[in-house]
Design an enzyme around this catalytic site. Structure first.
Site, mmCIF file in Angstrom:
data_model
loop_
_atom_site.group_PDB
_atom_site.id
_atom_site.type_symbol
_atom_site.label_atom_id
_atom_site.label_comp_id
_atom_site.label_asym_id
_atom_site.label_seq_id
_atom_site.Cartn_x
_atom_site.Cartn_y
_atom_site.Cartn_z
ATOM 1 N N HIS A 1 7.688 59.986 11.999
ATOM 2 C CA HIS A 1 6.317 60.292 11.604
ATOM 3 C C HIS A 1 5.769 59.294 10.599
ATOM 4 O O HIS A 1 4.708 59.518 10.034
ATOM 5 C CB HIS A 1 6.249 61.728 11.061
ATOM 6 C CG HIS A 1 6.673 62.733 12.095
ATOM 7 N ND1 HIS A 1 5.795 63.290 12.999
ATOM 8 C CD2 HIS A 1 7.897 63.217 12.410
ATOM 9 C CE1 HIS A 1 6.470 64.109 13.811
ATOM 10 N NE2 HIS A 1 7.740 64.077 13.469
ATOM 11 N N LYS B 1 24.685 50.967 -18.346
ATOM 12 C CA LYS B 1 25.228 52.049 -19.177
ATOM 13 C C LYS B 1 25.481 51.550 -20.597
ATOM 14 O O LYS B 1 25.200 52.244 -21.573
ATOM 15 C CB LYS B 1 26.520 52.594 -18.553
ATOM 16 C CG LYS B 1 26.252 53.421 -17.298
ATOM 17 C CD LYS B 1 27.519 53.999 -16.708
ATOM 18 C CE LYS B 1 27.219 54.838 -15.488
ATOM 19 N NZ LYS B 1 28.374 55.380 -14.808
ATOM 20 N N GLU C 1 26.930 49.232 -3.369
ATOM 21 C CA GLU C 1 27.929 49.068 -4.437
ATOM 22 C C GLU C 1 29.116 48.208 -4.010
ATOM 23 O O GLU C 1 29.673 47.490 -4.829
ATOM 24 C CB GLU C 1 28.420 50.433 -4.914
ATOM 25 C CG GLU C 1 27.352 51.211 -5.667
ATOM 26 C CD GLU C 1 27.893 52.459 -6.335
ATOM 27 O OE1 GLU C 1 28.882 52.378 -7.072
ATOM 28 O OE2 GLU C 1 27.322 53.545 -6.109
#
Ligand code: PA5
Length: 357
Positions: free
Chosen positions: A257, A351, A241
């Site tokens: 892993h 948005k 951001e």
């Protein structure tokens, strides 16, 4: 349009920072002090029945406080804490759930949706917000609202968004008093501010030095389960951001892993990766050993790695020592990228577009 910024020129750093990300960083110790002493005290909390689980629902800058709570409280609270970043809540949420609905703006649609679900399922809800639709709805539904100050970006408001959850849990008798730990944290970041701030030259400023290492690179941040994992996630979000750059995060021991195997191809891209290894003396002793071996494995596979160590004695201080360093580094990386760290135009666009669909 990007332009070159000299990290040693404070006026240049402040010039590209149009909405005051440096000012917000400067204000973080004060913000935390206010969150610790003022915001929750005046809020009336209803008597809350037996709680079997806690959910923090929010997104982005408003959700990271939930992870801080989850990691901080894991060793202290006997009920599970889940962070929900979705429109819907897990099935277990019901009358025995305490839900923190957290939205800086109060208008994030996923959080509003999850809030409504929590209310409909009879959960106990506490809203943390500057206002907006969440503030309105929670007041109408007679849930406690912790009203926090506006005027900064959500990601600059972790003190306001996170600390009230600790204070509420303490008032409900679920968590011991954190005031002393918070005081240590506030003092520590207050002292760090003088070393990490924009007036301090790169040669003496660890945050500027980290930004320099990440310049032109793909940052990959590794934390450790139960300690620095939340900080790795925070660094990633802040680099995205603030610096408008990709960044990725993962956690030990899990990455031993899988991710560690994937550092062979394509070599030309791997050479652009710089790994930040977050270290804390509280990391599991076996994880500490793993980190040492992992460093040997990765050293020729990627551009390089940098270790950043937590300081302070309490858990909150140690978490925030790393968060504060990463917050500053991400803003300096924005400067090196020649971009304004504040605005997040793509989030705003999403948005806005969603409102019309
Ligand atoms: O940093 C940001 O601006 C975002 O990550 C927001 O926090 C996110 O979009 C959610 O908005 P709000 O914090 O207002 O609920």
């Amino acid at each position: 349009m990007s332009q070159l910024v000299d990290l040693n020129q404070e006026d240049e750093l402040r010039r590209i920072d149009t909405i005051g990300m440096f000012a917000a960083l400067d204000g973080l110790p004060g913000q935390c002090a206010r969150a610790c002493r003022e915001l929750v005290e005046k809020v009336q909390l209803p008597e809350i029945k037996a709680i079997s689980n806690i959910v923090v629902t929010g997104l982005g800058g408003s959700a990271i406080g939930g992870d801080l709570l989850r990691v901080y409280a894991a060793g202290q609270i006997s009920v599970p804490i889940t962070v929900n970043r979705d429109y819907v809540l897990p099935k277990f949420v019901g009358p025995d759930t305490l839900v923190f609905a957290v939205s800086y703006s109060g208008n994030t649609e996923e959080t509003l949706s999850a809030y409504s679900e929590a209310r409909n399922r009879g959960a106990s809800v506490v809203a943390i917000t500057t206002g907006g639709k969440l503030g309105e709805a929670a007041k109408k539904d007679s849930f406690p609202v912790i009203e926090i100050p506006g005027g900064i970006s959500p990601r600059s408001a972790t003190g306001y968004l996170f600390i009230p959850t600790l204070k509420v849990l303490n008032r409900l008798g679920l968590l011991s008093d954190v005031t002393e730990e918070l005081d240590e944290m506030i003092d520590l970041i207050g002292n760090m501010r003088a070393k990490l701030g924009p007036a301090v030259m790169e040669a003496e400023n660890p945050a500027k030095q980290i930004a320099r290492k990440l310049q032109g690179r793909i940052p990959v941040i590794w934390g450790s389960a139960g300690t620095t994992e939340v900080v790795a996630q925070r660094w990633k979000g802040q680099i995205n951001e603030n610096a408008k750059s990709p960044a990725y995060w993962n956690v030990l021991p899990e990455l031993n892993h899988n991710e560690i195997v994937g550092l062979e191809f394509p070599p030309e891209i791997l050479k652009k990766i710089h790994i930040i290894i977050l270290r804390d003396e509280r990391d599991h002793p076996r994880v500490q050993k793993r980190i040492e071996i992992t460093k040997e494995v990765i050293q020729n596979a990627v551009d390089g790695y940098t270790e950043v160590r937590a300081t302070g004695s309490g858990v909150l201080a140690r978490l925030y020592s790393l968060i504060y360093t990463g917050d500053f580094a991400s803003v300096y990386l924005a400067a090196l990228n020649g971009v304004d760290p504040g605005p997040v135009k793509v989030i705003d666009l999403l948005k806005k577009e969603l409102q019309n669909r």
